[in-house]
Design a protein around this motif. Structure first.
Motif, PDB file in Angstrom:
ATOM      1  N   ARG A  23       0.831  -1.202   0.000  1.00  0.00           N
ATOM      2  CA  ARG A  23       0.000   0.000   0.000  1.00  0.00           C
ATOM      3  C   ARG A  23       0.867   1.254   0.000  1.00  0.00           C
ATOM      4  O   ARG A  23       0.632   2.197  -0.767  1.00  0.00           O
ATOM      5  CB  ARG A  23      -0.924   0.004   1.223  1.00  0.00           C
ATOM      6  CG  ARG A  23      -1.923   1.151   1.239  1.00  0.00           C
ATOM      7  CD  ARG A  23      -2.737   1.162   2.521  1.00  0.00           C
ATOM      8  NE  ARG A  23      -1.956   1.610   3.662  1.00  0.00           N
ATOM      9  CZ  ARG A  23      -1.725   2.907   3.955  1.00  0.00           C
ATOM     10  NH1 ARG A  23      -2.209   3.848   3.184  1.00  0.00           N
ATOM     11  NH2 ARG A  23      -1.024   3.236   5.016  1.00  0.00           N
ATOM     12  N   ILE A  24       1.891   1.265   0.823  1.00  0.00           N
ATOM     13  CA  ILE A  24       2.782   2.428   0.899  1.00  0.00           C
ATOM     14  C   ILE A  24       3.546   2.596  -0.404  1.00  0.00           C
ATOM     15  O   ILE A  24       3.744   3.713  -0.886  1.00  0.00           O
ATOM     16  CB  ILE A  24       3.730   2.296   2.111  1.00  0.00           C
ATOM     17  CG1 ILE A  24       2.933   2.481   3.405  1.00  0.00           C
ATOM     18  CG2 ILE A  24       4.866   3.298   2.026  1.00  0.00           C
ATOM     19  CD1 ILE A  24       3.722   2.220   4.655  1.00  0.00           C
ATOM     20  N   GLN A  25       3.964   1.494  -1.013  1.00  0.00           N
ATOM     21  CA  GLN A  25       4.675   1.573  -2.288  1.00  0.00           C
ATOM     22  C   GLN A  25       3.766   2.157  -3.369  1.00  0.00           C
ATOM     23  O   GLN A  25       4.198   2.985  -4.184  1.00  0.00           O
ATOM     24  CB  GLN A  25       5.157   0.194  -2.714  1.00  0.00           C
ATOM     25  CG  GLN A  25       5.999   0.200  -3.962  1.00  0.00           C
ATOM     26  CD  GLN A  25       6.494  -1.187  -4.317  1.00  0.00           C
ATOM     27  OE1 GLN A  25       6.116  -2.182  -3.699  1.00  0.00           O
ATOM     28  NE2 GLN A  25       7.332  -1.261  -5.321  1.00  0.00           N
ATOM     29  N   GLY A  26       2.498   1.777  -3.373  1.00  0.00           N
ATOM     30  CA  GLY A  26       1.550   2.353  -4.326  1.00  0.00           C
ATOM     31  C   GLY A  26       1.352   3.843  -4.111  1.00  0.00           C
ATOM     32  O   GLY A  26       1.281   4.616  -5.069  1.00  0.00           O
ATOM     33  N   THR A  29       4.446   5.671  -5.356  1.00  0.00           N
ATOM     34  CA  THR A  29       4.471   5.712  -6.815  1.00  0.00           C
ATOM     35  C   THR A  29       3.516   6.770  -7.339  1.00  0.00           C
ATOM     36  O   THR A  29       3.859   7.546  -8.241  1.00  0.00           O
ATOM     37  CB  THR A  29       4.099   4.326  -7.388  1.00  0.00           C
ATOM     38  OG1 THR A  29       5.007   3.352  -6.864  1.00  0.00           O
ATOM     39  CG2 THR A  29       4.161   4.319  -8.896  1.00  0.00           C
ATOM     40  N   ALA A  30       2.318   6.817  -6.781  1.00  0.00           N
ATOM     41  CA  ALA A  30       1.336   7.822  -7.221  1.00  0.00           C
ATOM     42  C   ALA A  30       1.848   9.231  -6.947  1.00  0.00           C
ATOM     43  O   ALA A  30       1.709  10.130  -7.799  1.00  0.00           O
ATOM     44  CB  ALA A  30       0.010   7.596  -6.518  1.00  0.00           C
ATOM     45  N   ARG A  31       2.436   9.450  -5.797  1.00  0.00           N
ATOM     46  CA  ARG A  31       2.957  10.785  -5.472  1.00  0.00           C
ATOM     47  C   ARG A  31       4.146  11.148  -6.348  1.00  0.00           C
ATOM     48  O   ARG A  31       4.319  12.313  -6.718  1.00  0.00           O
ATOM     49  CB  ARG A  31       3.332  10.848  -3.998  1.00  0.00           C
ATOM     50  CG  ARG A  31       2.101  10.850  -3.117  1.00  0.00           C
ATOM     51  CD  ARG A  31       2.427  10.902  -1.658  1.00  0.00           C
ATOM     52  NE  ARG A  31       1.205  10.851  -0.868  1.00  0.00           N
ATOM     53  CZ  ARG A  31       1.178  10.704   0.414  1.00  0.00           C
ATOM     54  NH1 ARG A  31       2.300  10.596   1.099  1.00  0.00           N
ATOM     55  NH2 ARG A  31       0.026  10.667   1.059  1.00  0.00           N
ATOM     56  N   LEU A  32       4.980  10.163  -6.689  1.00  0.00           N
ATOM     57  CA  LEU A  32       6.121  10.424  -7.565  1.00  0.00           C
ATOM     58  C   LEU A  32       5.647  10.808  -8.963  1.00  0.00           C
ATOM     59  O   LEU A  32       6.214  11.707  -9.588  1.00  0.00           O
ATOM     60  CB  LEU A  32       7.029   9.194  -7.621  1.00  0.00           C
ATOM     61  CG  LEU A  32       8.309   9.346  -8.427  1.00  0.00           C
ATOM     62  CD1 LEU A  32       9.208  10.406  -7.801  1.00  0.00           C
ATOM     63  CD2 LEU A  32       9.048   8.021  -8.496  1.00  0.00           C
ATOM     64  N   VAL A  33       4.584  10.158  -9.449  1.00  0.00           N
ATOM     65  CA  VAL A  33       4.031  10.502 -10.758  1.00  0.00           C
ATOM     66  C   VAL A  33       3.517  11.941 -10.747  1.00  0.00           C
ATOM     67  O   VAL A  33       3.778  12.712 -11.679  1.00  0.00           O
ATOM     68  CB  VAL A  33       2.917   9.503 -11.145  1.00  0.00           C
ATOM     69  CG1 VAL A  33       2.103  10.014 -12.317  1.00  0.00           C
ATOM     70  CG2 VAL A  33       3.506   8.143 -11.455  1.00  0.00           C
ATOM     71  N   VAL A  34       2.811  12.319  -9.698  1.00  0.00           N
ATOM     72  CA  VAL A  34       2.308  13.696  -9.598  1.00  0.00           C
ATOM     73  C   VAL A  34       3.473  14.681  -9.540  1.00  0.00           C
ATOM     74  O   VAL A  34       3.457  15.724 -10.206  1.00  0.00           O
ATOM     75  CB  VAL A  34       1.398  13.849  -8.352  1.00  0.00           C
ATOM     76  CG1 VAL A  34       1.083  15.313  -8.093  1.00  0.00           C
ATOM     77  CG2 VAL A  34       0.124  13.061  -8.535  1.00  0.00           C
ATOM     78  N   TYR A  35       4.510  14.359  -8.775  1.00  0.00           N
ATOM     79  CA  TYR A  35       5.675  15.235  -8.656  1.00  0.00           C
ATOM     80  C   TYR A  35       6.364  15.414 -10.008  1.00  0.00           C
ATOM     81  O   TYR A  35       6.725  16.538 -10.378  1.00  0.00           O
ATOM     82  CB  TYR A  35       6.649  14.658  -7.630  1.00  0.00           C
ATOM     83  CG  TYR A  35       7.920  15.446  -7.492  1.00  0.00           C
ATOM     84  CD1 TYR A  35       7.933  16.669  -6.839  1.00  0.00           C
ATOM     85  CD2 TYR A  35       9.116  14.978  -8.022  1.00  0.00           C
ATOM     86  CE1 TYR A  35       9.095  17.403  -6.716  1.00  0.00           C
ATOM     87  CE2 TYR A  35      10.274  15.704  -7.917  1.00  0.00           C
ATOM     88  CZ  TYR A  35      10.265  16.911  -7.257  1.00  0.00           C
ATOM     89  OH  TYR A  35      11.415  17.628  -7.154  1.00  0.00           O
ATOM     90  N   VAL A  36       6.537  14.332 -10.757  1.00  0.00           N
ATOM     91  CA  VAL A  36       7.206  14.421 -12.064  1.00  0.00           C
ATOM     92  C   VAL A  36       6.364  15.245 -13.034  1.00  0.00           C
ATOM     93  O   VAL A  36       6.898  16.057 -13.795  1.00  0.00           O
ATOM     94  CB  VAL A  36       7.499  13.008 -12.609  1.00  0.00           C
ATOM     95  CG1 VAL A  36       7.920  13.044 -14.059  1.00  0.00           C
ATOM     96  CG2 VAL A  36       8.576  12.335 -11.771  1.00  0.00           C
ATOM     97  N   ARG A  37       5.044  15.069 -13.004  1.00  0.00           N
ATOM     98  CA  ARG A  37       4.186  15.869 -13.877  1.00  0.00           C
ATOM     99  C   ARG A  37       4.269  17.349 -13.529  1.00  0.00           C
ATOM    100  O   ARG A  37       4.329  18.205 -14.422  1.00  0.00           O
ATOM    101  CB  ARG A  37       2.744  15.398 -13.769  1.00  0.00           C
ATOM    102  CG  ARG A  37       2.489  14.103 -14.490  1.00  0.00           C
ATOM    103  CD  ARG A  37       1.033  13.721 -14.418  1.00  0.00           C
ATOM    104  NE  ARG A  37       0.819  12.444 -15.066  1.00  0.00           N
ATOM    105  CZ  ARG A  37      -0.246  11.703 -14.904  1.00  0.00           C
ATOM    106  NH1 ARG A  37      -1.219  12.120 -14.115  1.00  0.00           N
ATOM    107  NH2 ARG A  37      -0.369  10.561 -15.523  1.00  0.00           N
TER     108      ARG A  37
END
Length: 91
Positions: A23-26, A29-37
């Motif tokens: 759950r934490i890994q998911g 990952t979601a927060r990293l995608v938002v950060y990169v965008r």
């Protein structure tokens, strides 16, 4: 008095821990995608802010004066433009 199955408790604890790690890994990952965008959007906006610096086209200030050659501003602009547009494959 009740008896406790310690092996079953340990198995459940490990399963819960593994589920929480997934759950934490998911989430990460979601927060990293938002950060990169957001970072990509910021870089695109910075590029738009710099566009006027590289599209400036200096003209001679006084068209009526006797022109021996291009003005100092024109020569500087052309030098900077050639510095940033150099293509090693053009030769």
């Amino acid at each position: 008095m009740e008896t406790y199955d310690t092996n079953e408790i340990l198995r459940q604890a490990r399963a819960m821990r593994a589920e929480e790690m997934r759950r934490i890994q998911g989430l990460m990952t979601a927060r990293l995608v938002v950060y990169v965008r957001l970072l990509a959007g910021s870089l695109a906006d910075a590029g738009e802010a710099l566009r006027p610096l590289f599209s400036w086209n200096p003209q001679n200030a006084k068209p009526g004066r006797r022109a021996i050659g291009p003005s100092l501003a024109t020569r500087a602009s052309l030098s900077l433009r050639s510095l940033f547009s150099w293509n090693p494959q053009a030769h």
